[in-house]
Design a protein around this motif. Structure first.
Motif, PDB file in Angstrom:
ATOM      1  N   TRP A 231       1.114  -1.084  -0.022  1.00 26.55           N
ATOM      2  CA  TRP A 231      -0.151  -0.171  -0.085  1.00 26.55           C
ATOM      3  C   TRP A 231       0.734   1.196  -0.037  1.00 26.55           C
ATOM      4  CZ3 TRP A 231      -4.510  -1.815  -0.890  1.00 26.55           C
ATOM      5  CH2 TRP A 231      -4.963  -2.989  -0.526  1.00 26.55           C
ATOM      6  N   TYR A 232       1.960   1.413   0.846  1.00 32.88           N
ATOM      7  CA  TYR A 232       2.867   2.317   0.854  1.00 32.88           C
ATOM      8  C   TYR A 232       3.602   2.431  -0.134  1.00 32.88           C
ATOM      9  CZ  TYR A 232       6.694   5.138   2.676  1.00 32.88           C
ATOM     10  OH  TYR A 232       7.774   6.235   2.816  1.00 32.88           O
ATOM     11  N   VAL A 233       4.150   1.110  -0.778  1.00 34.47           N
ATOM     12  CA  VAL A 233       5.000   1.270  -2.123  1.00 34.47           C
ATOM     13  C   VAL A 233       4.229   1.918  -3.255  1.00 34.47           C
ATOM     14  CG1 VAL A 233       5.855  -0.205  -3.883  1.00 34.47           C
ATOM     15  CG2 VAL A 233       6.262  -0.747  -1.471  1.00 34.47           C
ATOM     16  N   PHE A 234       3.073   1.339  -3.428  1.00 33.02           N
ATOM     17  CA  PHE A 234       2.030   1.824  -4.604  1.00 33.02           C
ATOM     18  C   PHE A 234       1.638   3.316  -4.650  1.00 33.02           C
ATOM     19  CE2 PHE A 234       0.302  -2.787  -5.050  1.00 33.02           C
ATOM     20  CZ  PHE A 234       1.408  -3.375  -5.324  1.00 33.02           C
ATOM     21  N   THR A 235       1.436   3.733  -3.388  1.00 33.28           N
ATOM     22  CA  THR A 235       1.356   5.122  -3.064  1.00 33.28           C
ATOM     23  C   THR A 235       2.497   5.955  -3.467  1.00 33.28           C
ATOM     24  OG1 THR A 235      -0.457   4.725  -1.449  1.00 33.28           O
ATOM     25  CG2 THR A 235       0.474   6.933  -1.625  1.00 33.28           C
ATOM     26  N   VAL A 236       3.527   5.787  -2.912  1.00 32.05           N
ATOM     27  CA  VAL A 236       4.674   6.584  -3.189  1.00 32.05           C
ATOM     28  C   VAL A 236       5.087   6.608  -4.796  1.00 32.05           C
ATOM     29  CG1 VAL A 236       7.147   7.036  -2.757  1.00 32.05           C
ATOM     30  CG2 VAL A 236       5.393   6.233  -0.985  1.00 32.05           C
ATOM     31  N   VAL A 237       5.151   5.339  -5.381  1.00 23.82           N
ATOM     32  CA  VAL A 237       5.525   5.048  -6.662  1.00 23.82           C
ATOM     33  C   VAL A 237       4.569   5.821  -7.535  1.00 23.82           C
ATOM     34  CG1 VAL A 237       5.490   3.509  -8.743  1.00 23.82           C
ATOM     35  CG2 VAL A 237       6.575   2.940  -6.478  1.00 23.82           C
ATOM     36  N   THR A 238       3.259   6.035  -7.353  1.00 20.57           N
ATOM     37  CA  THR A 238       2.327   6.551  -8.218  1.00 20.57           C
ATOM     38  C   THR A 238       2.565   8.143  -8.281  1.00 20.57           C
ATOM     39  OG1 THR A 238       0.451   5.082  -7.729  1.00 20.57           O
ATOM     40  CG2 THR A 238      -0.035   7.194  -8.328  1.00 20.57           C
ATOM     41  N   LEU A 239       3.114   8.687  -7.054  1.00 15.89           N
ATOM     42  CA  LEU A 239       3.213  10.125  -6.767  1.00 15.89           C
ATOM     43  C   LEU A 239       4.555  10.691  -7.451  1.00 15.89           C
ATOM     44  CD1 LEU A 239       1.641  10.669  -3.528  1.00 15.89           C
ATOM     45  CD2 LEU A 239       0.737  11.595  -5.681  1.00 15.89           C
ATOM     46  N   CYS A 240       5.406   9.428  -7.766  1.00 16.76           N
ATOM     47  CA  CYS A 240       6.784   9.822  -8.439  1.00 16.76           C
ATOM     48  C   CYS A 240       6.620   9.865  -9.844  1.00 16.76           C
ATOM     49  CB  CYS A 240       7.755   8.768  -7.988  1.00 16.76           C
ATOM     50  SG  CYS A 240       8.416   8.621  -6.571  1.00 16.76           S
ATOM     51  N   ALA A 241       5.417   9.376 -10.495  1.00 19.20           N
ATOM     52  CA  ALA A 241       5.229   8.911 -12.021  1.00 19.20           C
ATOM     53  C   ALA A 241       5.090  10.666 -12.515  1.00 19.20           C
ATOM     54  CB  ALA A 241       3.961   8.150 -12.171  1.00 19.20           C
ATOM     55  N   SER A 242       5.270  10.809 -14.048  1.00 24.10           N
ATOM     56  CA  SER A 242       4.909  11.784 -14.557  1.00 24.10           C
ATOM     57  C   SER A 242       3.356  11.878 -15.121  1.00 24.10           C
ATOM     58  CB  SER A 242       5.901  12.023 -15.541  1.00 24.10           C
ATOM     59  OG  SER A 242       5.684  10.874 -16.614  1.00 24.10           O
TER      60      SER A 242
ATOM     61  N   VAL B 297       5.946   4.049 -15.573  1.00 25.91           N
ATOM     62  CA  VAL B 297       6.766   3.526 -14.363  1.00 25.91           C
ATOM     63  C   VAL B 297       6.805   1.934 -14.705  1.00 25.91           C
ATOM     64  CG1 VAL B 297       6.736   3.166 -11.953  1.00 25.91           C
ATOM     65  CG2 VAL B 297       6.096   5.419 -12.995  1.00 25.91           C
ATOM     66  N   ALA B 298       5.747   1.237 -15.069  1.00 21.35           N
ATOM     67  CA  ALA B 298       5.630  -0.091 -15.194  1.00 21.35           C
ATOM     68  C   ALA B 298       6.837  -0.644 -16.303  1.00 21.35           C
ATOM     69  CB  ALA B 298       4.430  -0.765 -15.621  1.00 21.35           C
ATOM     70  N   ALA B 299       6.989   0.255 -17.283  1.00 18.89           N
ATOM     71  CA  ALA B 299       7.992  -0.055 -18.300  1.00 18.89           C
ATOM     72  C   ALA B 299       9.414   0.033 -17.775  1.00 18.89           C
ATOM     73  CB  ALA B 299       7.703   0.668 -19.549  1.00 18.89           C
ATOM     74  N   ILE B 300       9.642   0.948 -16.963  1.00 22.07           N
ATOM     75  CA  ILE B 300      10.922   1.241 -16.433  1.00 22.07           C
ATOM     76  C   ILE B 300      11.406   0.418 -15.083  1.00 22.07           C
ATOM     77  CG2 ILE B 300      11.301   3.205 -17.850  1.00 22.07           C
ATOM     78  CD1 ILE B 300      11.186   4.907 -15.530  1.00 22.07           C
ATOM     79  N   ALA B 301      10.452   0.259 -14.386  1.00 22.48           N
ATOM     80  CA  ALA B 301      10.663  -0.307 -12.882  1.00 22.48           C
ATOM     81  C   ALA B 301       9.756  -1.365 -12.619  1.00 22.48           C
ATOM     82  CB  ALA B 301      10.774   0.860 -11.892  1.00 22.48           C
TER      83      ALA B 301
ATOM     84  N   GLY C  46       8.211  16.439 -17.608  1.00 24.54           N
ATOM     85  CA  GLY C  46       8.035  15.687 -16.538  1.00 24.54           C
ATOM     86  C   GLY C  46       8.690  14.024 -16.953  1.00 24.54           C
ATOM     87  N   ALA C  47       8.335  13.772 -18.234  1.00 19.44           N
ATOM     88  CA  ALA C  47       8.540  12.213 -18.456  1.00 19.44           C
ATOM     89  C   ALA C  47      10.201  12.129 -18.476  1.00 19.44           C
ATOM     90  CB  ALA C  47       7.997  11.971 -19.879  1.00 19.44           C
ATOM     91  N   VAL C  48      10.669  13.190 -18.967  1.00 18.02           N
ATOM     92  CA  VAL C  48      12.380  13.220 -18.910  1.00 18.02           C
ATOM     93  C   VAL C  48      13.093  13.028 -17.573  1.00 18.02           C
ATOM     94  CG1 VAL C  48      14.295  14.305 -19.733  1.00 18.02           C
ATOM     95  CG2 VAL C  48      12.371  14.326 -21.184  1.00 18.02           C
ATOM     96  N   LEU C  49      12.380  14.165 -16.764  1.00 16.82           N
ATOM     97  CA  LEU C  49      13.000  14.280 -15.474  1.00 16.82           C
ATOM     98  C   LEU C  49      12.391  12.941 -14.369  1.00 16.82           C
ATOM     99  CD1 LEU C  49      12.418  17.940 -14.856  1.00 16.82           C
ATOM    100  CD2 LEU C  49      14.444  16.842 -15.508  1.00 16.82           C
ATOM    101  N   MET C  50      11.318  12.486 -14.520  1.00 17.21           N
ATOM    102  CA  MET C  50      10.812  11.483 -13.533  1.00 17.21           C
ATOM    103  C   MET C  50      11.510  10.270 -13.237  1.00 17.21           C
ATOM    104  SD  MET C  50       9.159   8.156 -13.919  1.00 17.21           S
ATOM    105  CE  MET C  50       8.394   8.117 -15.547  1.00 17.21           C
ATOM    106  N   PRO C  51      12.506   9.629 -13.919  1.00 18.58           N
ATOM    107  CA  PRO C  51      13.203   8.669 -13.385  1.00 18.58           C
ATOM    108  C   PRO C  51      14.208   9.041 -12.374  1.00 18.58           C
ATOM    109  CG  PRO C  51      13.082   8.730 -16.007  1.00 18.58           C
ATOM    110  CD  PRO C  51      12.682   9.978 -15.641  1.00 18.58           C
TER     111      PRO C  51
END
Length: 302
Positions: free
Chosen positions: A88-99, A261-265, A125-130
């Motif tokens: 739950w924590y992982v998915f929330t943080v990851v979502t908010l890191c996405a562009s 995010v799914a594609a790169i991580a 955002g897509a360029v910087l997001m990683p």
């Protein structure tokens, strides 16, 4: 096709993927290719000089990028750690890191918002997001997921850098008239790609509906909560930018590109992550319809 019909058509795709799991399974092998092609066609529509000009003349874009990719994920990583655990924590943080999703520019046009700012924030955002994604996951949040840097960079090159190179080659090789014809067809192409994405990403959701409905209900509740709370927070915090820009920021901050995010991580996020990416499409495809009155009541300038 009218804006309302486009939104309704896209929303129907995810339900088709749930109602007909064999259809979702059929399209699943196309998931990452679809993510790649969507980004190619989004970049193809962009005149980079115009995007750069929008960034240089409008400080709002940089404020939104900072809020979207730095402030929100950092606050979530710190403030939610005592409240959420595990996936739950992982998915929330990851979502908010996405562009932002590439469709935010189209949504901004539909709702008469600042589509120029949406376009520049989406591309930058897509360029910087990683970078913030990698740093927050590995060093800030203290998550059990670890992303091997070499593999991570390789995927960034494939899904982010390569589309820019392909578009550059297309612009060099294609005659101006051919480019224009392709541009006129691009919105239809992107709509079809979004349909394929909506179908392919729902693979596995129907199985969880049967095998673990409580888990699925929790993931759905999490997805809608993240999206709605992010929109409320963004509007309240960034309203000083003007109503029109604040509502544009709501779209950019709430409608996140979890496919990228799914594609790169994705493989490092656990077995339920791709299910959550599918579930995440529910607020992404439904809330633009449900909240269109809020967004369409924007002034022409703001």
């Amino acid at each position: 096709m009218t804006a309302d019909r486009q939104l309704a058509f896209l929303a129907s795709c995810i339900f088709l993927g749930v109602l007909f799991p064999s259809l979702a399974s059929l399209f699943k092998p196309l998931l990452f290719a679809t993510i790649f092609l969507m980004f190619v066609f989004v970049i193809f529509q962009v005149q980079l000089d115009e995007a750069i000009a929008a960034l240089t003349r409008d400080r709002s874009a940089w404020i939104v990028i900072t809020w979207q990719l730095l402030v929100l994920p950092l606050c979530a990583a710190v403030l939610l750690k005592p409240l959420l655990d595990g996936q739950w924590y992982v998915f929330t943080v990851v979502t908010l890191c996405a562009s932002a999703i590439t469709a935010t520019t189209a949504l901004s046009k539909i709702f008469n918002l600042n589509d120029a700012m949406a376009l520049s924030v989406c591309i930058v955002g897509a360029v910087l997001m990683p970078l913030p994604l990698y740093v927050i996951l590995n060093f800030v949040a203290g998550l059990p997921t670890q992303i091997e840097l070499s593999i991570y960079i390789e995927r960034i090159m494939i899904f982010i850098a390569l589309p820019f190179l392909i578009v550059w080659v297309m612009r060099k090789l294609l005659h101006a008239s051919h480019q224009q014809r392709l541009l006129t067809r691009t919105p239809t192409i992107v709509l079809v790609l979004l349909m394929i994405f909506g179908l392919s990403v729902m693979d596995g959701v129907r199985d969880m509906m049967s095998d673990n409905p409580h888990m699925l209900a929790g993931l759905i509740a999490l997805a809608f909560s993240i999206s709605l709370l992010t929109q409320v927070l963004t509007y309240v915090v960034l309203k000083f930018l003007g109503v029109r820009n604040a509502k544009t920021a709501c779209l950019l901050s709430a409608y996140r590109n979890m496919g990228m995010v799914a594609a790169i991580a994705g493989p490092s996020m656990g077995e339920n992550f791709l299910i959550f990416v599918g579930v995440w499409q529910l607020p992404m495809y439904i809330l633009p319809l449900a909240l269109q009155r809020f967004y369409q009541e924007s002034p022409a300038v703001g």
